[in-house]
Design a protein around this motif. Structure first.
Motif: not given
Length: 475
Positions: A1-10
């Motif tokens: 299983m892959i843990i998606p780490v979604i960087i949603a700054g900006g």
């Protein structure tokens, strides 16, 4: 299983006026339909993926939550940064949040990229996965199509397998001469900003190459707390983090790094000209989005975000024209990466269009200004099911509420009453009041304000289920 780490700054400045500080580009419907953030969530969901870890800033946390819910993502771990510290602190915080799963593989992903061919993207993940499981750090590179100055580059040592190569050097965004030279060498890839590695691999890399970030990130996570479904990091601890990109802090210092080639229709929509190039759909090289028409135009982007606003281009060549409810940008496409200059000019005269939208998101829903005059303001207010505004009063304005959809539970002073569709109520100046949606459908109402001052800071808050500070100037 892959843990998606979604960087949603900006900050949303590069795609103004459709994207702004109050709504960065990953949360704006730049292409119509889903946002880039929602497309990223959907792409990183399914049998091969664990629940995502989303990292966003304070201002956009409720927008992110609403957009996750809209595409059926309800199990995300949502970490809220109290202030921006670039991507290194975000990646480390995500790894620390999953340190009880040291063997788990994380996929670090920006929230604002486009990938057209999901099958090819998943094939690249299949190539990278065994290497990441074995303890390698894997990054993803895109074969360049032109000498771009908008992307970083991976200088690679080509082996027998063209899809997997060793990174010899990370090159920051170059000038045009350097980018042209890199392409001439034939051993360079665009850095897609995607990284795959085990949790313990990431933690060991930070301990070795950016040890100063460990203590403040650990403290920010442990001293933070759960709040309305978010995990808010401790401000005092997090502000001690050095602001630095993950590439600079860790990736460039690694003794070995593997690059997997990505051929999946990838694009980083970092400017309006990049979006034009990605969306070209006419023989003249134009990209047309929304209610727009192009007459004898070439190589131009026309976009209208309002379905009631028609945008027509006549005889344009290499022009970007973007129309929103409250602002219009017209620019030479070759200079679209300089859109920050427009924001500087607007900020200099305190124009709200520089950073704010007519629609403002709140934990209970949103409101948008429909009309504004010297002594009146008309708003549309939408309250999500089961949510309610703070108990509050105003010193300078009175309000009229007309329910147009759903039902409202209204408190004025000691009186509480249910107001349904086509009914209205009046909030006198100075009255303590509250608005609540007790139903299972969204509540929509029209608010007419009248008074000598209509600013959002004219709020005295007495009670708030969202535990916002008394000085927060929001409804």
């Amino acid at each position: 299983m892959i843990i998606p780490v979604i960087i949603a700054g900006g900050t949303g400045t590069r795609m103004w006026p459709a994207s702004r500080r109050a709504l960065p580009k990953q949360f704006a419907p730049l292409l119509g339909g889903n946002t880039l953030f929602q497309d990223t969530l959907m792409r990183l969901s399914g049998e091969r993926f664990d629940a995502p870890c989303v990292i966003s800033n304070e201002e956009c946390r409720f927008i992110a939550r609403d957009q996750m819910g809209a595409v059926g993502i309800h199990d995300a771990r949502h970490i809220v940064e109290p202030l921006s510290r670039n991507t290194a602190a975000a990646v480390l915080t995500a790894a620390l949040a999953h340190q009880s799963q040291p063997d788990a593989v994380m996929l670090i992903s920006p929230a604002d990229h486009v990938i057209r061919d999901t099958a090819a993207f998943e094939a690249a993940l299949d190539v990278a996965m065994p290497r990441a499981e074995a303890g390698e750090v894997v990054c993803f590179g895109v074969i360049p199509t032109h000498p771009s100055t908008a992307y970083g580059y991976l200088q690679v040592d080509r082996g027998s397998d063209a899809s997997v190569q060793t990174v010899a050097e990370f090159v920051e965004k170059p000038d045009l001469a350097t980018a042209t030279e890199l392409l001439g060498r034939g051993h360079s890839l665009w850095n897609a900003g995607l990284f795959m590695m085990r949790v313990d691999t990431a933690l060991n890399a930070f301990r070795t190459h950016a040890p100063d970030l460990m203590a403040p990130c650990e403290a920010a996570l442990s001293l933070g707390g759960e709040d309305l479904g978010f995990h808010r990091l401790s401000r005092d601890a997090f502000k001690r983090c050095r602001a630095i990109a993950f590439d600079r802090a860790v990736m460039e210092k690694l003794p070995k790094c593997t690059a997997v080639s990505l051929d999946c229709g990838w694009a980083d929509l970092g400017s309006w000209s990049a979006l034009r190039d990605h969306q070209v759909d006419t023989p003249g090289g134009n990209a047309l989005l929304g209610e727009v028409e192009a007459i004898e135009c070439r190589n131009s982007l026309l976009k209208s975000t309002n379905p009631d606003m028609a945008l027509v281009g006549l005889g344009l060549d290499g022009i970007v024209a973007i129309a929103t409810d409250d602002a219009v940008l017209v620019a030479d496409a070759s200079r679209s990466e300089e859109v920050g200059k427009a924001i500087e000019v607007l900020n200099a005269r305190s124009a709200p269009q520089a950073e704010e939208f007519p629609r403002c998101h709140r934990p209970w829903g949103y409101y948008e200004t429909l009309s504004l005059g010297a002594r009146f303001q008309v708003k549309r207010i939408v309250v999500h099911p089961g949510q309610k505004l703070s108990l509050q009063s105003h010193v300078h304005r009175a309000e009229h509420w007309i329910v147009v959809e759903g039902s409202a539970l209204v408190t004025v002073g000691e009186e509480e009453k249910l107001v349904t569709e086509n009914e209205s109520t009046y909030i006198p100046l100075g009255a303590v009041h509250r608005l609540e949606n007790p139903g299972k459908l969204p509540l929509a109402l029209i608010e007419v304000q009248s008074g000598c001052y209509l600013g959002e800071d004219d709020i005295t808050r007495y009670e708030d289920i969202y535990a916002r500070d008394a000085e927060e100037e929001v409804a």
